[in-house]
Write an enzyme that holds these catalytic residues in place. Structure first.
Site, PDB file in Angstrom:
ATOM      1  NE  ARG A 126     -43.788 -45.500  -7.181  1.00  0.00           N
ATOM      2  CZ  ARG A 126     -42.410 -45.993  -6.805  1.00  0.00           C
ATOM      3  NH1 ARG A 126     -41.464 -45.280  -6.558  1.00  0.00           N
ATOM      4  NH2 ARG A 126     -42.261 -47.288  -7.742  1.00  0.00           N
ATOM      5  CE1 TYR A 171     -60.353 -28.203   3.770  1.00  0.00           C
ATOM      6  CE2 TYR A 171     -58.607 -30.055   4.079  1.00  0.00           C
ATOM      7  CZ  TYR A 171     -59.538 -29.580   3.499  1.00  0.00           C
ATOM      8  OH  TYR A 171     -60.238 -30.283   2.553  1.00  0.00           O
ATOM      9  CG  ASP A 204     -53.070 -25.021   4.297  1.00  0.00           C
ATOM     10  OD1 ASP A 204     -52.729 -24.224   3.176  1.00  0.00           O
ATOM     11  OD2 ASP A 204     -53.871 -25.675   4.598  1.00  0.00           O
ATOM     12  CE  LYS A 235     -59.439 -27.078  -1.857  1.00  0.00           C
ATOM     13  NZ  LYS A 235     -59.075 -26.903  -0.248  1.00  0.00           N
TER      14      LYS A 235
HETATM   15  C1  LIG Z   1     -58.592 -27.997   0.568  1.00  0.00           C
HETATM   16  C2  LIG Z   1     -57.669 -27.740   1.487  1.00  0.00           C
HETATM   17  C3  LIG Z   1     -56.566 -28.661   1.835  1.00  0.00           C
HETATM   18  C4  LIG Z   1     -56.557 -30.093   1.257  1.00  0.00           C
HETATM   19  O1  LIG Z   1     -56.126 -30.184  -0.096  1.00  0.00           O
HETATM   20  P1  LIG Z   1     -56.819 -31.240  -0.827  1.00  0.00           P
HETATM   21  O2  LIG Z   1     -56.152 -30.869  -2.399  1.00  0.00           O
HETATM   22  O3  LIG Z   1     -58.472 -31.194  -0.889  1.00  0.00           O
HETATM   23  O4  LIG Z   1     -56.316 -32.801  -0.636  1.00  0.00           O
HETATM   24  C5  LIG Z   1     -55.709 -28.043   2.830  1.00  0.00           C
HETATM   25  N1  LIG Z   1     -55.657 -26.907   3.197  1.00  0.00           N
HETATM   26  C6  LIG Z   1     -56.700 -25.942   3.171  1.00  0.00           C
HETATM   27  C7  LIG Z   1     -56.515 -24.949   3.536  1.00  0.00           C
HETATM   28  C8  LIG Z   1     -57.706 -26.387   2.001  1.00  0.00           C
HETATM   29  O5  LIG Z   1     -58.691 -25.382   1.718  1.00  0.00           O
END
Ligand SMILES: *Cc1c(COP(=O)(O)O)cnc(C)c1O
Length: 381
Positions: free
Chosen positions: A49, A102, A174, A199
Site C-alpha cells: 500500500r 468532468y 486535469d 484514458k
Molecule cells: C475519466 C476522467 C476522470 C476520472 O478518471 P477515472 O479514471 O474514471 O476515475 C477525470 N477527468 C477526466 C477529464 C476524465 O475523462
C-alpha cells in the site's frame, strides 16, 4: 534531456538488476522481507500500500513525461482527485471548477466535498475576467481542464497560473484530454497535473487508473501521506498495464490527432451537423490559445446535430465502428451522447450540456473506415 518517447520507454524502467529482464516485472508481493527489525533492503520497500516497485516504475515514468519531480499513481482518476482535494482544501475553503467539468469531478465536489464544508463556483475558464471575479479570499484551488469535456473549451493555462499566484491558490490541471504528449501544464505554471490514466496514457481501454504529478516536494509528501492513509493505490498489474500503454503514447497521439482532424473536416462540411467543437478548427474560439500551449489538438471531437436531441440519439445508435460507450482515449473509436450518458449526473445543474451534442473519441483505425462509418450514421440523422 531525453525526448518524450525515450522517457516513455525508459524513464523508471532500467533493466531488472538481478535478472536483466528488459521489461519492468509485475511485483505482486504485498510485503517485503526485512533484514532485521526495521532493516529495509536497498530500495526500501516494506508493504505494497505504501510503495510497490512496479508502481514506482510507472510513477517515475509519468513524472518524466509531465516534467515534474514527483509522480504518484492511483487506483483511478477519481481516487487521485479525492486525495488531492483533501490535501489542498479544509472546511470553509473555496474551489473554482470549470463550468463543464468532468461529471465525476463535479459530483465529487458537489455531492461529497460540500458535506465537509467546501464551497465551489463553476466558471467558464476560457474567460479570465470571469475567473478573477469568482476568486474569493478563501479560494485555495483553481481546477482547470483544457480541453474540457465534452465541450472542448480551451483555457489559457499560463493566464490561469497568474491568477492563482495572485490569489494564493493552487492551479490544478486535469490533463487527461490532452495527455502529456500534447501539453505539459507544469511548464506553464500549474502546481499539480492530474490524469485519468484510464484514458490516453493507458490507451487500450483495459485498465482504470489515475495519477498526480507535481514539482513541489512538500506537497508531494503530503499527497503520499494521505494516499497511504486512505489506501487509493493501483495494484501492480494495473500499474504494469498503464506503463505498457504509456510506451506508445506519442505514436498513438499523432495518429489520434491525424484522424480527429479528418473527422472534424468531414463534420464541418456535413448538412446534418450544426456545429463542430474541435480546437484544431480555426473558427474554434480557443484555437489560438490551444495552438500556443498544445503540440496538436487531440483526438476528441464533439458536434451538435441539426435535427436536435432525437437525431443525435439516432446518430449514436447508427455507427458500427464507433462503439456506443463511455470513456475515451483508447485505440478504438467511441461515440456517446453526453447528456444521457457521461454527463447525466450534471442534468439540471449549471454544468448541463446541450441535448443535441454528440462526443467522439476518435481512435487509431484506418481513417477511411471511420469516415465511411460517420457518413452512414449521419445519414440516419
Ligand atoms: C475519466 C476522467 C476522470 C476520472 O478518471 P477515472 O479514471 O474514471 O476515475 C477525470 N477527468 C477526466 C477529464 C476524465 O475523462
Amino acid at each position: 534531456m531525453p525526448g518524450f518517447s525515450t522517457n516513455a520507454i525508459h524513464a523508471g524502467q532500467e533493466p531488472d538488476p538481478t535478472t536483466g529482464a528488459v521489461i519492468t516485472p509485475i511485483h505482486p508481493s504485498s510485503t517485503f522481507a526485512q533484514d532485521g527489525v526495521g532493516g529495509l533492503r536497498a530500495g526500501g520497500y516494506e508493504y505494497s500500500r505504501s510503495a510497490n516497485p512496479t508502481r514506482t516504475a510507472l510513477q517515475e515514468c509519468l513524472a518524466a513525461l509531465e516534467g515534474g519531480r514527483h509522480g504518484i499513481a492511483f487506483g483511478s482518476g477519481m481516487g487521485a482527485s479525492d486525495v488531492l482535494l483533501r490535501v489542498l482544501l479544509a472546511p470553509g475553503d473555496h474551489i473554482v471548477i470549470p463550468h463543464d467539468a468532468y461529471g465525476g469531478t463535479f459530483r465529487l465536489v458537489d455531492k461529497i466535498l460540500t458535506g465537509w464544508g467546501i464551497e465551489y463556483t463553476p466558471v467558464d475558464l476560457a474567460d479570465v475576467a470571469a475567473l478573477r471575479a469568482a476568486v474569493r479570499p478563501t479560494t485555495r484551488v483553481i481546477w482547470c481542464e483544457t480541453p474540457t469535456n465534452p465541450l472542448l473549451g480551451i483555457a489559457d493555462i499560463a493566464a490561469l497560473a497568474d491568477v492563482a499566484r495572485g490569489a494564493g491558490a493552487r492551479l490544478v490541471v486535469d490533463n487527461t484530454f490532452a495527455s502529456p504528449y500534447l501539453q505539459t501544464p507544469l511548464a506553464l505554471g500549474a502546481d499539480v497535473v492530474l490524469h485519468s490514466t484510464t484514458k490516453y496514457v493507458g490507451g487500450h481501454s483495459d485498465v482504470v487508473g489515475g495519477a498526480l504529478v507535481t514539482g513541489d516536494d512538500e506537497l508531494a509528501e503530503r499527497l503520499r501521506f494521505t494516499q497511504n492513509s486512505v489506501g487509493s493505490v493501483p495494484g501492480p498489474f494495473d500499474a504494469w498495464l498503464t506503463l505498457r500503454g504509456a510506451k506508445t503514447l506519442a505514436v498513438r497521439m499523432e495518429r489520434h490527432c491525424d484522424n480527429a482532424e479528418r473527422v472534424a473536416d468531414l463534420l464541418a462540411g456535413h448538412p446534418a451537423v450544426s456545429r463542430v467543437l474541435y480546437p484544431g478548427l480555426p473558427e474554434h474560439p480557443g484555437h489560438e490559445v490551444a495552438a500556443k500551449q498544445m503540440r496538436r489538438f487531440g483526438g476528441m471531437v464533439s458536434f451538435t446535430v441539426a435535427g436536435g436531441r432525437e437525431a443525435a440519439l439516432r446518430v449514436c445508435a447508427a455507427t458500427r465502428l464507433f462503439t456506443l460507450a463511455e470513456s475515451l482515449g483508447g485505440v478504438e473509436s467511441l461515440i456517446e451522447h453526453p447528456g444521457a450518458m457521461t454527463h447525466a449526473s450534471v442534468a439540471g445543474s449549471a454544468l448541463e450540456v446541450p441535448d443535441d451534442l454528440v462526443r467522439l473519441s476518435v481512435g487509431i483505425e484506418d481513417i477511411e473506415d471511420l469516415l465511411d462509418d460517420l457518413r452512414t450514421a449521419l445519414g440516419a440523422a
